[in-house]
Structure formats: structure tokens, C-alpha cells
Design an enzyme around this catalytic site. Structure first.
Site, short mmCIF file in Angstrom:
data_model
loop_
_atom_site.label_atom_id
_atom_site.label_comp_id
_atom_site.label_asym_id
_atom_site.label_seq_id
_atom_site.Cartn_x
_atom_site.Cartn_y
_atom_site.Cartn_z
N GLU A 48 0.85 -1.20 0.00
CA GLU A 48 0.00 0.00 0.00
C GLU A 48 0.88 1.25 0.00
O GLU A 48 0.62 2.21 -0.74
CB GLU A 48 -0.89 0.03 1.24
CG GLU A 48 -2.02 -0.98 1.26
CD GLU A 48 -2.67 -1.02 2.63
OE1 GLU A 48 -2.60 0.00 3.35
OE2 GLU A 48 -3.23 -2.07 3.00
N ASP A 52 0.78 3.80 -3.14
CA ASP A 52 0.36 5.19 -2.96
C ASP A 52 1.28 6.13 -3.73
O ASP A 52 0.82 7.06 -4.41
CB ASP A 52 0.36 5.53 -1.47
CG ASP A 52 0.03 6.99 -1.21
OD1 ASP A 52 -1.13 7.38 -1.42
OD2 ASP A 52 0.94 7.74 -0.81
N ASN A 121 -7.18 0.99 0.14
CA ASN A 121 -5.90 0.35 0.45
C ASN A 121 -5.63 -0.81 -0.49
O ASN A 121 -4.48 -1.05 -0.88
CB ASN A 121 -5.90 -0.13 1.90
CG ASN A 121 -5.92 1.01 2.90
OD1 ASN A 121 -5.58 2.14 2.57
ND2 ASN A 121 -6.32 0.72 4.12
N GLU A 124 -4.29 0.45 -3.89
CA GLU A 124 -2.91 0.89 -3.77
C GLU A 124 -1.96 -0.29 -3.65
O GLU A 124 -0.87 -0.30 -4.25
CB GLU A 124 -2.75 1.82 -2.57
CG GLU A 124 -3.45 3.16 -2.75
CD GLU A 124 -3.34 4.04 -1.52
OE1 GLU A 124 -3.60 5.25 -1.65
OE2 GLU A 124 -3.01 3.52 -0.43
#
Length: 237
Positions: A48, A52, A121, A124
Site C-alpha cells: 500500500e 500510494d 488500500n 494501492e
């Protein structure tokens, strides 16, 4: 390898084949599932973190190329809207990844906020896994088609549509919009909200979403679109 995950099915949805399928399994493993399963040693959190950053780069590049004359501040406003939790949750829904998430029994998604967070989440993490396995190109190929069109991105650069609608009605009609809310259920059976925005006893726009705030924003944007308010503000962008 976790037998609960249909690797081929997920790869088909992503249109990407992993050389390291374990990365995909890790991306689909919620921390709560790892905590409840002694044989699982890794979860999605690190992916994650990476995903991101990858998403931020892809969206930044996309906006930079799409709007060559746009200033940095306006680009940042649009980028923030395209990489927030609500948008990432929508990307997960568009790809159909949610059904493949491994989540612990004690972490059942009981409300819209929990679902948005978990699905954001998840997107990502999967993007981070794709990047590690295949690099930036496949990550970009997955992400860019999920982003709104140029026409739909333009309003994001102007700020919250509720604020813009209020400014419009106050300035031109000397009144305020009224938002009416009724229950709504998505195609996936998730409860949400149906919002109608009323101006001078007339319905100007409607919107449906899992969160009341998002539904109000959609309704306000529909109202602005219907009354051609954005065109004069975005013609030269």
C-alpha cells in the site's frame, strides 16, 4: 500460495500476468487476515505504501500532460481528488477486485467508511504489486483508463461543487440550495444515499453514492452541469 485466491481471474481483470504471483497474494491480504492466519506472514501494508507513491506519480504525470498550461496549484487540487480514498475505492470497484480481498473475520466491513478504506488500500497495494513485478508501464496501463475524462476532471480543479453551487444561487437568485436525502442501494447491495438538490422548489440535480457527502457533491455537480455554469469557467483550461 493461498488457494482462496483465483490468481488467473484477478490477472484477467488487471490485464496483467504476474511473474511473481506471491506479490499479488500479498496485495490481496488484509492485515486482519494475516493476524488470524498463522500460516500467513505478510500482508498488504508495505505494498500500500509503495502503491500510494506509484499512483501519485501516474496521476501527476497524466494531469501534467493533459493540461500543459495549468498552474501547479490547480493541478494539485485535481490530483488530490483523483488519489483520495473515495476515488481509489471506485477504482477497486471498477476492476472488480473487492471480492478477492482476504480479510479477517473480526474485521468485517460493516459500514461505508470501512469499505472505502479497505478498498482504497486494496487498490494501492495491487498497484504496488504490479509496479514491483512489471514496472511503471503496466501500472500506468491499469490506472489511466480508470481516471475521469478531461471534461470530468475540469470541475475538480474548481473546488467543491457544493460551494460553487451555493455561490451561484446566492449571486444570481439570492437563495440557497436545499438537499433532500432518501435511502439508496447500490448494484452490489450496499446501502447508500440518494440526494436531490432543490433550488426555488425545482430539482436542479440528483446524485447517488455510498456516502451522503459524496452523493451531495454529485447532485451539486449535476446541477451545475445542467445550468451550464462550468463552461464559462473552464473554456480556456
Amino acid at each position: 500460495m493461498n488457494n482462496l485466491i483465483n490468481i488467473k481471474e484477478v490477472e484477467a481483470k488487471l490485464n496483467f500476468t504476474f511473474t511473481q504471483p506471491k506479490l499479488l497474494v500479498t496485495a490481496l491480504t488484509h492485515p486482519s487476515y494475516r493476524n488470524e492466519t498463522v500460516t500467513i506472514t505478510e500482508d498488504s501494508e508495505r505494498l500500500e505504501f509503495l502503491g500510494d507513491a506509484v499512483l501519485c506519480l501516474i496521476v501527476t504525470e497524466h494531469l501534467f500532460l493533459l493540461f500543459p498550461s495549468m498552474d501547479e496549484g490547480t493541478l494539485s487540487t485535481a490530483r488530490a481528488a483523483l488519489i483520495n480514498a473515495v476515488s481509489c475505492c471506485q477504482y477497486t470497484d471498477a476492476l472488480g477486485l473487492g471480492e478477492h480481498l482476504l480479510i479477517g473475520k473480526g474485521e468485517r466491513i460493516q459500514n461505508e467508511r470501512g469499505r472505502t478504506s479497505a478498498y482504497a488500500n486494496l487498490f494501492e497495494a495491487v498497484l504496488g504489486a504490479v509496479y514491483l513485478d512489471g514496472g511503471l508501464a503496466p501500472a500506468r496501463q491499469i490506472t489511466v483508463p480508470l481516471l475521469p475524462s478531461k471534461k470530468d476532471i475540469l470541475p475538480l480543479m474548481l473546488g467543491n461543487p457544493k460551494n460553487r453551487l451555493q455561490q451561484l444561487t446566492q449571486k444570481q437568485l439570492r437563495t440557497l440550495p436545499v438537499y433532500q436525502c432518501t435511502p439508496w442501494t447500490s448494484q452490489q447491495g450496499v446501502p447508500g444515499y440518494h440526494i436531490r438538490v432543490i433550488v426555488n422548489d425545482e430539482v436542479w440535480g440528483e446524485g447517488c453514492a455510498l456516502s451522503k457527502k459524496e452523493a451531495e457533491k454529485l447532485a451539486a455537480q449535476k446541477a451545475l452541469d445542467a445550468h451550464d455554469y462550468e463552461n464559462k469557467n473552464t473554456m480556456d483550461l
